[in-house]
Design a protein around this motif. Sequence first.
Motif, PDB file in Angstrom:
ATOM      1  N   ARG A  29      -7.622   1.779   0.388  1.00  0.00           N
ATOM      2  CA  ARG A  29      -6.171   2.005   0.387  1.00  0.00           C
ATOM      3  C   ARG A  29      -5.496   1.144   1.448  1.00  0.00           C
ATOM      4  NH1 ARG A  29      -7.914   7.264  -0.211  1.00  0.00           N
ATOM      5  NH2 ARG A  29      -7.442   7.780   1.953  1.00  0.00           N
ATOM      6  N   ARG A  30      -6.097   1.049   2.622  1.00  0.00           N
ATOM      7  CA  ARG A  30      -5.532   0.218   3.688  1.00  0.00           C
ATOM      8  C   ARG A  30      -5.509  -1.251   3.276  1.00  0.00           C
ATOM      9  NH1 ARG A  30      -7.921   2.365   9.472  1.00  0.00           N
ATOM     10  NH2 ARG A  30      -6.482   4.112   9.642  1.00  0.00           N
ATOM     11  N   ALA A  31      -6.577  -1.721   2.671  1.00  0.00           N
ATOM     12  CA  ALA A  31      -6.636  -3.117   2.224  1.00  0.00           C
ATOM     13  C   ALA A  31      -5.557  -3.388   1.183  1.00  0.00           C
ATOM     14  CB  ALA A  31      -8.022  -3.436   1.674  1.00  0.00           C
ATOM     15  N   SER A  32      -5.406  -2.477   0.239  1.00  0.00           N
ATOM     16  CA  SER A  32      -4.368  -2.640  -0.790  1.00  0.00           C
ATOM     17  C   SER A  32      -2.973  -2.621  -0.171  1.00  0.00           C
ATOM     18  CB  SER A  32      -4.485  -1.537  -1.844  1.00  0.00           C
ATOM     19  OG  SER A  32      -5.681  -1.685  -2.569  1.00  0.00           O
ATOM     20  N   TYR A  33      -2.770  -1.712   0.766  1.00  0.00           N
ATOM     21  CA  TYR A  33      -1.477  -1.625   1.447  1.00  0.00           C
ATOM     22  C   TYR A  33      -1.174  -2.917   2.201  1.00  0.00           C
ATOM     23  CZ  TYR A  33       2.133  -0.174   4.733  1.00  0.00           C
ATOM     24  OH  TYR A  33       3.280  -0.111   5.480  1.00  0.00           O
ATOM     25  N   THR A  34      -2.146  -3.432   2.916  1.00  0.00           N
ATOM     26  CA  THR A  34      -1.969  -4.677   3.665  1.00  0.00           C
ATOM     27  C   THR A  34      -1.661  -5.833   2.718  1.00  0.00           C
ATOM     28  OG1 THR A  34      -3.437  -3.919   5.416  1.00  0.00           O
ATOM     29  CG2 THR A  34      -3.079  -6.294   5.259  1.00  0.00           C
ATOM     30  N   ARG A  35      -2.394  -5.896   1.627  1.00  0.00           N
ATOM     31  CA  ARG A  35      -2.169  -6.958   0.632  1.00  0.00           C
ATOM     32  C   ARG A  35      -0.734  -6.907   0.111  1.00  0.00           C
ATOM     33  NH1 ARG A  35      -5.383  -6.020  -4.612  1.00  0.00           N
ATOM     34  NH2 ARG A  35      -3.824  -4.395  -4.683  1.00  0.00           N
ATOM     35  N   GLU A  36      -0.258  -5.718  -0.189  1.00  0.00           N
ATOM     36  CA  GLU A  36       1.098  -5.566  -0.707  1.00  0.00           C
ATOM     37  C   GLU A  36       2.142  -5.808   0.375  1.00  0.00           C
ATOM     38  OE1 GLU A  36       1.528  -5.483  -3.940  1.00  0.00           O
ATOM     39  OE2 GLU A  36      -0.660  -5.453  -4.038  1.00  0.00           O
ATOM     40  N   LEU A  37       1.924  -5.276   1.559  1.00  0.00           N
ATOM     41  CA  LEU A  37       2.878  -5.428   2.657  1.00  0.00           C
ATOM     42  C   LEU A  37       3.098  -6.900   3.007  1.00  0.00           C
ATOM     43  CD1 LEU A  37       4.554  -3.967   4.899  1.00  0.00           C
ATOM     44  CD2 LEU A  37       2.536  -4.200   6.347  1.00  0.00           C
ATOM     45  N   LEU A  38       2.031  -7.662   3.022  1.00  0.00           N
ATOM     46  CA  LEU A  38       2.113  -9.078   3.377  1.00  0.00           C
ATOM     47  C   LEU A  38       2.329  -9.996   2.171  1.00  0.00           C
ATOM     48  CD1 LEU A  38      -0.742  -9.199   6.029  1.00  0.00           C
ATOM     49  CD2 LEU A  38       1.722  -8.977   6.426  1.00  0.00           C
ATOM     50  N   SER A  39       2.430  -9.398   0.999  1.00  0.00           N
ATOM     51  CA  SER A  39       2.611 -10.167  -0.247  1.00  0.00           C
ATOM     52  C   SER A  39       1.568 -11.277  -0.361  1.00  0.00           C
ATOM     53  CB  SER A  39       4.021 -10.756  -0.315  1.00  0.00           C
ATOM     54  OG  SER A  39       4.987  -9.747  -0.326  1.00  0.00           O
ATOM     55  N   LEU A  40       0.318 -10.898  -0.202  1.00  0.00           N
ATOM     56  CA  LEU A  40      -0.756 -11.890  -0.185  1.00  0.00           C
ATOM     57  C   LEU A  40      -1.030 -12.537  -1.533  1.00  0.00           C
ATOM     58  CD1 LEU A  40      -3.292 -10.193   2.246  1.00  0.00           C
ATOM     59  CD2 LEU A  40      -1.705 -12.072   2.722  1.00  0.00           C
ATOM     60  N   ASN A  41      -0.477 -11.975  -2.603  1.00  0.00           N
ATOM     61  CA  ASN A  41      -0.710 -12.561  -3.920  1.00  0.00           C
ATOM     62  C   ASN A  41       0.544 -13.210  -4.500  1.00  0.00           C
ATOM     63  OD1 ASN A  41      -3.458 -12.048  -4.041  1.00  0.00           O
ATOM     64  ND2 ASN A  41      -3.135  -9.977  -4.761  1.00  0.00           N
ATOM     65  N   ARG A  42       1.453 -13.621  -3.622  1.00  0.00           N
ATOM     66  CA  ARG A  42       2.648 -14.320  -4.114  1.00  0.00           C
ATOM     67  C   ARG A  42       2.262 -15.727  -4.580  1.00  0.00           C
ATOM     68  NH1 ARG A  42       3.145 -13.760   1.379  1.00  0.00           N
ATOM     69  NH2 ARG A  42       3.603 -15.613   2.613  1.00  0.00           N
ATOM     70  N   ASP A  43       3.031 -16.232  -5.511  1.00  0.00           N
ATOM     71  CA  ASP A  43       2.724 -17.514  -6.148  1.00  0.00           C
ATOM     72  C   ASP A  43       2.512 -18.643  -5.144  1.00  0.00           C
ATOM     73  OD1 ASP A  43       2.781 -16.403  -8.672  1.00  0.00           O
ATOM     74  OD2 ASP A  43       4.847 -17.005  -9.084  1.00  0.00           O
ATOM     75  N   LEU A  44       3.327 -18.690  -4.110  1.00  0.00           N
ATOM     76  CA  LEU A  44       3.218 -19.751  -3.115  1.00  0.00           C
ATOM     77  C   LEU A  44       1.838 -19.771  -2.460  1.00  0.00           C
ATOM     78  CD1 LEU A  44       4.728 -21.976  -1.482  1.00  0.00           C
ATOM     79  CD2 LEU A  44       5.257 -20.185   0.175  1.00  0.00           C
ATOM     80  N   LEU A  45       1.323 -18.608  -2.098  1.00  0.00           N
ATOM     81  CA  LEU A  45      -0.008 -18.540  -1.475  1.00  0.00           C
ATOM     82  C   LEU A  45      -1.111 -18.857  -2.475  1.00  0.00           C
ATOM     83  CD1 LEU A  45       0.116 -15.517   0.987  1.00  0.00           C
ATOM     84  CD2 LEU A  45      -0.113 -17.940   1.526  1.00  0.00           C
ATOM     85  N   LEU A  46      -0.975 -18.373  -3.708  1.00  0.00           N
ATOM     86  CA  LEU A  46      -1.996 -18.653  -4.716  1.00  0.00           C
ATOM     87  C   LEU A  46      -2.125 -20.159  -4.931  1.00  0.00           C
ATOM     88  CD1 LEU A  46      -1.212 -15.885  -7.361  1.00  0.00           C
ATOM     89  CD2 LEU A  46      -2.783 -15.775  -5.429  1.00  0.00           C
ATOM     90  N   LYS A  47      -1.009 -20.853  -4.986  1.00  0.00           N
ATOM     91  CA  LYS A  47      -1.022 -22.307  -5.158  1.00  0.00           C
ATOM     92  C   LYS A  47      -1.608 -22.992  -3.913  1.00  0.00           C
ATOM     93  CE  LYS A  47       0.077 -26.070  -7.368  1.00  0.00           C
ATOM     94  NZ  LYS A  47      -0.780 -26.540  -8.419  1.00  0.00           N
ATOM     95  N   ALA A  48      -1.215 -22.514  -2.741  1.00  0.00           N
ATOM     96  CA  ALA A  48      -1.739 -23.103  -1.496  1.00  0.00           C
ATOM     97  C   ALA A  48      -3.248 -22.930  -1.410  1.00  0.00           C
ATOM     98  CB  ALA A  48      -1.056 -22.461  -0.285  1.00  0.00           C
TER      99      ALA A  48
END
Length: 118
Positions: A29-48
Amino acid sequence: MKILSPCRLDLKGTFRMNPVLGLPPKASRRASYTRELLSLNRDLLLKAWSNALTMAWATLQSYVDLKRAAAETGELKKRQEAIQSMHQRTVWKEMIRQRQSIPALQAAFDAAPEALAW
């Protein structure tokens, strides 16, 4: 076994950051929360991350080819420094971590085991 990061980057396809499988429920749950809070799967990061993998992979392959050709130390050092100074260090760490599940990557690290310490 201590997990250093509760999230892992998918190098084999999506380049999405996901919680490590098998985490205890609270840690997941913490990992999922962190991922969402920091928007780690936004398009810009996926491309980078995708671009960083392309560059790191090409640089590692170049290093291995030069090493096999007995190139000058300076040329090898340039490739090492390029990887060590890359902006998306997460990608390099994941390449090391996931090498056993990607045969071509394992072969490159077998040919240049010193790269595991970069």
